[in-house]
Design an enzyme around this catalytic site. Sequence first.
Site, PDB file in Angstrom:
ATOM      1  N   CYS A 179       0.830  -1.220   0.000  1.00 17.78           N
ATOM      2  CA  CYS A 179       0.000   0.000   0.000  1.00 17.78           C
ATOM      3  C   CYS A 179       0.862   1.266   0.000  1.00 17.78           C
ATOM      4  O   CYS A 179       2.072   1.226   0.135  1.00 17.78           O
ATOM      5  CB  CYS A 179      -0.917  -0.014   1.214  1.00 17.78           C
ATOM      6  SG  CYS A 179      -0.040   0.205   2.774  1.00 17.78           S
ATOM      7  N   ALA A 223       3.008   1.872   3.038  1.00 13.45           N
ATOM      8  CA  ALA A 223       4.232   1.054   3.019  1.00 13.45           C
ATOM      9  C   ALA A 223       5.322   1.744   2.195  1.00 13.45           C
ATOM     10  O   ALA A 223       6.494   1.743   2.573  1.00 13.45           O
ATOM     11  CB  ALA A 223       3.945  -0.334   2.457  1.00 13.45           C
ATOM     12  N   ARG A 239      11.208  -4.755   6.828  1.00 12.51           N
ATOM     13  CA  ARG A 239      12.077  -4.527   5.678  1.00 12.51           C
ATOM     14  C   ARG A 239      13.511  -4.486   6.188  1.00 12.51           C
ATOM     15  O   ARG A 239      13.775  -3.955   7.252  1.00 12.51           O
ATOM     16  CB  ARG A 239      11.684  -3.192   5.054  1.00 12.51           C
ATOM     17  CG  ARG A 239      12.360  -2.881   3.746  1.00 12.51           C
ATOM     18  CD  ARG A 239      11.548  -1.812   3.061  1.00 12.51           C
ATOM     19  NE  ARG A 239      12.179  -1.239   1.909  1.00 12.51           N
ATOM     20  CZ  ARG A 239      12.933  -0.135   1.957  1.00 12.51           C
ATOM     21  NH1 ARG A 239      13.146   0.480   3.087  1.00 12.51           N
ATOM     22  NH2 ARG A 239      13.457   0.339   0.854  1.00 12.51           N
ATOM     23  N   HIS A 289       5.953   6.557  -2.403  1.00 10.62           N
ATOM     24  CA  HIS A 289       7.290   7.085  -2.705  1.00 10.62           C
ATOM     25  C   HIS A 289       7.181   8.567  -3.041  1.00 10.62           C
ATOM     26  O   HIS A 289       7.944   9.382  -2.551  1.00 10.62           O
ATOM     27  CB  HIS A 289       7.901   6.392  -3.931  1.00 10.62           C
ATOM     28  CG  HIS A 289       8.038   4.903  -3.802  1.00 10.62           C
ATOM     29  ND1 HIS A 289       7.944   4.067  -4.882  1.00 10.62           N
ATOM     30  CD2 HIS A 289       8.272   4.109  -2.733  1.00 10.62           C
ATOM     31  CE1 HIS A 289       8.127   2.812  -4.488  1.00 10.62           C
ATOM     32  NE2 HIS A 289       8.323   2.820  -3.186  1.00 10.62           N
TER      33      HIS A 289
HETATM   34 FE1  CFM Z   1      13.153   0.702  -5.231  1.00  9.34          FE
HETATM   35 FE2  CFM Z   1      12.634  -1.662  -5.439  1.00  9.34          FE
HETATM   36 FE3  CFM Z   1      11.142  -0.009  -3.927  1.00  9.34          FE
HETATM   37 FE4  CFM Z   1      13.668  -0.677  -3.198  1.00  9.34          FE
HETATM   38 FE5  CFM Z   1      12.639  -2.667  -1.582  1.00  9.34          FE
HETATM   39 FE6  CFM Z   1      11.638  -3.617  -3.867  1.00  9.34          FE
HETATM   40 FE7  CFM Z   1      10.117  -2.017  -2.379  1.00  9.34          FE
HETATM   41 MO1  CFM Z   1      10.695  -4.408  -1.603  1.00  9.34          MO
HETATM   42  S1  CFM Z   1      14.561  -0.968  -5.051  1.00  9.34           S
HETATM   43  S2  CFM Z   1      12.630   1.188  -3.185  1.00  9.34           S
HETATM   44  S3  CFM Z   1      14.488  -1.541  -1.372  1.00  9.34           S
HETATM   45  S4  CFM Z   1      11.341  -0.148  -6.010  1.00  9.34           S
HETATM   46  S5  CFM Z   1      12.768  -4.585  -2.367  1.00  9.34           S
HETATM   47  S6  CFM Z   1      12.347  -3.667  -6.022  1.00  9.34           S
HETATM   48  S7  CFM Z   1       9.578  -3.701  -3.447  1.00  9.34           S
HETATM   49  S8  CFM Z   1      10.877  -2.418  -0.484  1.00  9.34           S
HETATM   50  S9  CFM Z   1       9.224  -0.114  -2.804  1.00  9.34           S
HETATM   51  C1  HCA Z   2       6.831  -3.424   1.074  1.00  5.82           C
HETATM   52  C2  HCA Z   2       8.157  -3.944   1.561  1.00  5.82           C
HETATM   53  C3  HCA Z   2       8.698  -5.086   0.756  1.00  5.82           C
HETATM   54  C4  HCA Z   2       7.908  -6.357   0.940  1.00  5.82           C
HETATM   55  C5  HCA Z   2       8.648  -7.562   0.495  1.00  5.82           C
HETATM   56  C6  HCA Z   2       7.905  -8.820   0.140  1.00  5.82           C
HETATM   57  C7  HCA Z   2      10.167  -5.298   1.214  1.00  5.82           C
HETATM   58  O1  HCA Z   2       6.525  -3.479  -0.107  1.00  5.82           O
HETATM   59  O2  HCA Z   2       6.102  -2.910   1.888  1.00  5.82           O
HETATM   60  O3  HCA Z   2       6.771  -8.786  -0.324  1.00  5.82           O
HETATM   61  O4  HCA Z   2       8.542  -9.865   0.288  1.00  5.82           O
HETATM   62  O5  HCA Z   2      11.050  -5.226   0.418  1.00  5.82           O
HETATM   63  O6  HCA Z   2      10.365  -5.530   2.408  1.00  5.82           O
HETATM   64  O7  HCA Z   2       8.728  -4.750  -0.618  1.00  5.82           O
END
Ligand code: CFM
Ligand code: HCA
Length: 525
Positions: free
Chosen positions: A44, A47, A78, A176
């Site tokens: 969401c 998150a 995370r 983001h």
């Molecule tokens: Fe960028 Fe990502 Fe993300 Fe990320 Fe992550 Fe991710 Fe995420 Mo999980 S590099 S910031 S550190 S888009 S692993 S592929 S999904 S938390 S929002």
């Molecule tokens: C998030 C965090 C997450 C979840 C990872 C997963 C992460 O999206 O809120 O589904 O295994 O990197 O911790 O992307």
Amino acid sequence: MLKIYPDKTKKKRAKQFLLNDPENPPQIAANTRTIPGIITQRGCTYAGCRGVVIGPMHDVLHITHGPIGCSFYSWQTRRNLARPTPGQINYLQYSMTTDMMEDEIIFGGEKKLAAAIREAYRIFKPKAIAVYATCPVGLIGDDIHTVCRLAKEELGINIFGFSCEGYKGVSQSAGHHIANNGVFKHMVGLDDTPDDAEFRINMLGEYNIGGDAWEIDSLLRKCGIHVTATLSGDISYEQVTRCHTVDLNIVQCHRSINYMADMMEKKFGIPWFKVNFIGAETTAKSLRKIAKYFDSKKLTDRVEEVIAQEMAVLRPIRDDVRSRCQGKTAALFVGGSRAHHYQDLFRDMGMKTIAAGYEFAHRDDYEGRAVLPTIKIDADSRNIEEISVEADPRRFRARKTPEQNAALEAGGFTYKDYEGMMKEMSKNTLVIDDISHHEIEKLIEIYKPDVIGSGIKEKFIIEKLGVPCKQLHSYDYGGPYAAFTGAANFYKEIDRMVNTKVWKLVTAPWKGDPTVPARPVLKPK
Ligand code: CFM
Ligand code: HCA
């Protein structure tokens, strides 16, 4: 893979399912709502804001205004590691929340939030407090921003809020953007003191999962490049307030932080370009590009020396692993950048990515930034504030003269240059946006990849179907995987996973007899 769906669903999913053409990437439907009933891997907006972009700031105290579950979910789930300075409390280990109950839903939660901020301040005396709104807060209309402003006046520290209600966007991605806006408005530019170093940069879009940022930082330091701030991995409040003093922003995860890179360029004149430190070849390419930007013989020579040293150690490990992994296949379904970045690591090992997709990225992350002007802004994106930024009359400073830029560009150098995932994938590989649970099962049945990189929600389904799954969000408690040293960790890990025979012994529990037999129905006495 789509056969099972009703017609309307099939039609919509088909726009998110493509056979790739790297020469001329086809248009993909991305950043649209998930169809109700489909099991998505997305998260969401809360998150994306609290968990991903601003959450990793370790000396900012984070308060979730909402029911306890939202706060619990974001409590160290995370793997964004941090080593705060000795003596300083690591707030990332805490979970702070207003614990909203029915009373607040009915009568409003602003008073409880104000009390929570005062209480947190009294106990911890932090430099800054960030407040995050969850779904019910938006639904009942609590004004968190006024509460924060009043608390800021009362307590004399920086306090600001994020309207990042979970439902605000179609995924984490909206979070983001909201986080970028808030960090830019409330933190960036508060302190004009630059670090004392010749080549000063920020690393944007790197979150220190499993220690990746530490690996990149130490590599850059070896080359003589100084990182003022990594947004946002192992970062302090004070580093964010000074990050506008650098001469270059490099962007690792384009999806989560392109907004910040653009805003800093407009307001302070800091140019940016895309890098990738996942994969040895791309790490070397990224270092060379930074050296080219600074246009210093000393730096260029040092970068070449470091690459030669690192590759001398890595090459035998890579060649050994390649002898066993060459020709094996991978499928990657992760967030908004790793499904692209990790293809480079697999390529280093001689492995091919046959299918890949993001959970929540936008068309530019697939097709390249060239398509930006053609992306239609829908109602969901319009919901997110687009802040207008102008050059700071006192602090804007062009980092290069027009002549210097022209010379760089004449040599093939590009700024603001993300080309996206599809240009680097082979022809006719599968590109799938927001893949569903059902589609992953079908993908395994039809394509039988040797390894799948994804997240926790799909991991055990994949493994029960006899395919190893490497979590590319948390790294399964492993890592780091960034830079040359991280690449060696990854090669060894994947070698172990794709070459063990254990997966062939797995029979999905639902294919055999249940181990726990159904209990006989008890007849009432
Ligand atoms: Fe960028 Fe990502 Fe993300 Fe990320 Fe992550 Fe991710 Fe995420 Mo999980 S590099 S910031 S550190 S888009 S692993 S592929 S999904 S938390 S929002
Ligand atoms: C998030 C965090 C997450 C979840 C990872 C997963 C992460 O999206 O809120 O589904 O295994 O990197 O911790 O992307």
